[in-house]
Motif scaffolding. Structure first.
Motif, short mmCIF file in Angstrom:
data_model
loop_
_atom_site.label_atom_id
_atom_site.label_comp_id
_atom_site.label_asym_id
_atom_site.label_seq_id
_atom_site.Cartn_x
_atom_site.Cartn_y
_atom_site.Cartn_z
N UNK A 185 41.18 -6.30 -8.05
CA UNK A 185 41.23 -5.58 -9.34
C UNK A 185 41.42 -6.55 -10.49
N UNK A 186 42.30 -7.52 -10.31
CA UNK A 186 42.56 -8.51 -11.36
C UNK A 186 41.32 -9.34 -11.65
N UNK A 187 40.41 -9.43 -10.67
CA UNK A 187 39.17 -10.18 -10.86
C UNK A 187 38.01 -9.28 -11.32
N UNK A 188 38.33 -8.06 -11.73
CA UNK A 188 37.33 -7.22 -12.38
C UNK A 188 36.62 -6.22 -11.50
N UNK A 189 36.97 -6.12 -10.22
CA UNK A 189 36.33 -5.13 -9.37
C UNK A 189 36.95 -3.75 -9.60
N UNK A 190 36.10 -2.75 -9.63
CA UNK A 190 36.56 -1.37 -9.82
C UNK A 190 37.02 -0.77 -8.50
N UNK A 191 37.69 0.37 -8.57
CA UNK A 191 38.10 1.07 -7.36
C UNK A 191 36.88 1.46 -6.52
N UNK A 192 35.80 1.84 -7.19
CA UNK A 192 34.57 2.20 -6.48
C UNK A 192 34.02 0.99 -5.72
N UNK A 193 33.96 -0.16 -6.37
CA UNK A 193 33.45 -1.37 -5.71
C UNK A 193 34.31 -1.75 -4.52
N UNK A 194 35.62 -1.71 -4.70
CA UNK A 194 36.52 -2.07 -3.61
C UNK A 194 36.34 -1.13 -2.43
N UNK A 195 36.26 0.17 -2.71
CA UNK A 195 36.14 1.17 -1.66
C UNK A 195 34.80 1.06 -0.93
N UNK A 196 33.71 0.94 -1.68
CA UNK A 196 32.39 0.91 -1.04
C UNK A 196 32.17 -0.37 -0.23
N UNK A 197 32.67 -1.49 -0.73
CA UNK A 197 32.50 -2.72 0.05
C UNK A 197 33.35 -2.68 1.31
N UNK A 198 34.55 -2.12 1.19
CA UNK A 198 35.40 -2.01 2.38
C UNK A 198 34.71 -1.18 3.45
#
Length: 243
Positions: A185-198
């Motif tokens: 998150x601190x590096x600019x990734x959104x919750x959507x990006x984090x969730x979808x990549x996971x």
């Protein structure tokens, strides 16, 4: 350096993560924003290479992606008759790796090979690097690869292994994951990006525990091995073959 927007838009179907053209195009940004301590690891690979280099030797980068570890090794090699061998099974990564290698002149040759690291001959090796790659292999294939590396290392040679890991303790594991997601998150990734990549990584990246790594290294024959870097649930280890 192109910005990583691979998972920025909602996807109706999330496919398993692949190192394809879309990922290769943004990989430098993706790795910097997704792997804590990545530059420290790459820089230290260079320093360890300088320390453990030997004349008439090979230096392997197994799962080389764009060749960052290969370049770090090459910059620090002064030993006579040395060759770096970079291997990846992604056509997109190897093509870009070859371009990166050509951009920097050196007396140390680097061969970029499209291939399966499980089938790559390891011979006369002074240094072998597996940088965040073992975790993508089927778990049943990992022991055999480490054993082949041990056999292919020269006496006094070193294996540098970087991995994401898990713990058997669910409380600790969840905390490390939460801290890592805060990092993203601190590096600019959104919750959507984090969730979808996971979700995309769930079936293709299966981390081991540190204890599993230690046992695997011991069983392969490494008597000297240790963790030298950790940030959250990312780490790097070394294992040295007896001289």
């Amino acid at each position: 350096m192109q910005k990583d927007h691979v998972y920025a838009e909602p996807l109706a179907h999330i496919q398993d993560f692949r190192f394809d053209d879309a990922v290769a195009d943004v990989f430098p940004d993706m790795i910097q924003r997704s792997v804590p301590g990545y530059q420290t690891i790459i820089q230290t690979i260079g320093k360890l290479t300088a320390r453990y280099q030997q004349d008439n030797s090979h230096y392997y980068d197994l799962g080389c992606s764009l060749g960052a570890a290969s370049l770090a090794m090459r910059r620090h090699i002064s030993a006579a008759n040395s060759k770096v061998i970079a291997v990846d099974n992604s056509q997109a990564m190897i093509e870009r790796c070859q371009r990166h290698l050509l951009a920097f002149r050196s007396d140390v040759p680097v061969e970029a090979v499209l291939g399966d690291i499980r089938q790559t001959p390891i011979e006369q090796a002074a240094v072998v690097v597996i940088n965040f790659t073992l975790q993508f292999l089927p778990p049943e294939d990992r022991d055999a690869l480490i054993q082949r590396i041990y056999k292919g290392l020269k006496p006094g040679g070193i294996l540098i292994l970087s991995e994401k890991f898990k713990t058997d303790d669910n409380i600790t594991n969840d905390l490390l994951i939460d801290l890592y997601h805060d990092f993203k998150r601190a590096n600019g990734y959104s919750e959507l990006e984090i969730s979808q990549k996971r979700t995309a990584l769930e079936n293709v990246m299966r981390p081991d525990t540190l204890a599993t790594h230690a046992t695997r290294l011991q069983q392969a024959g490494f008597s000297a091995h240790n963790l030298w870097f950790q940030c959250f649930n990312f780490c790097s280890m070394f294992a040295i073959k007896d001289a």
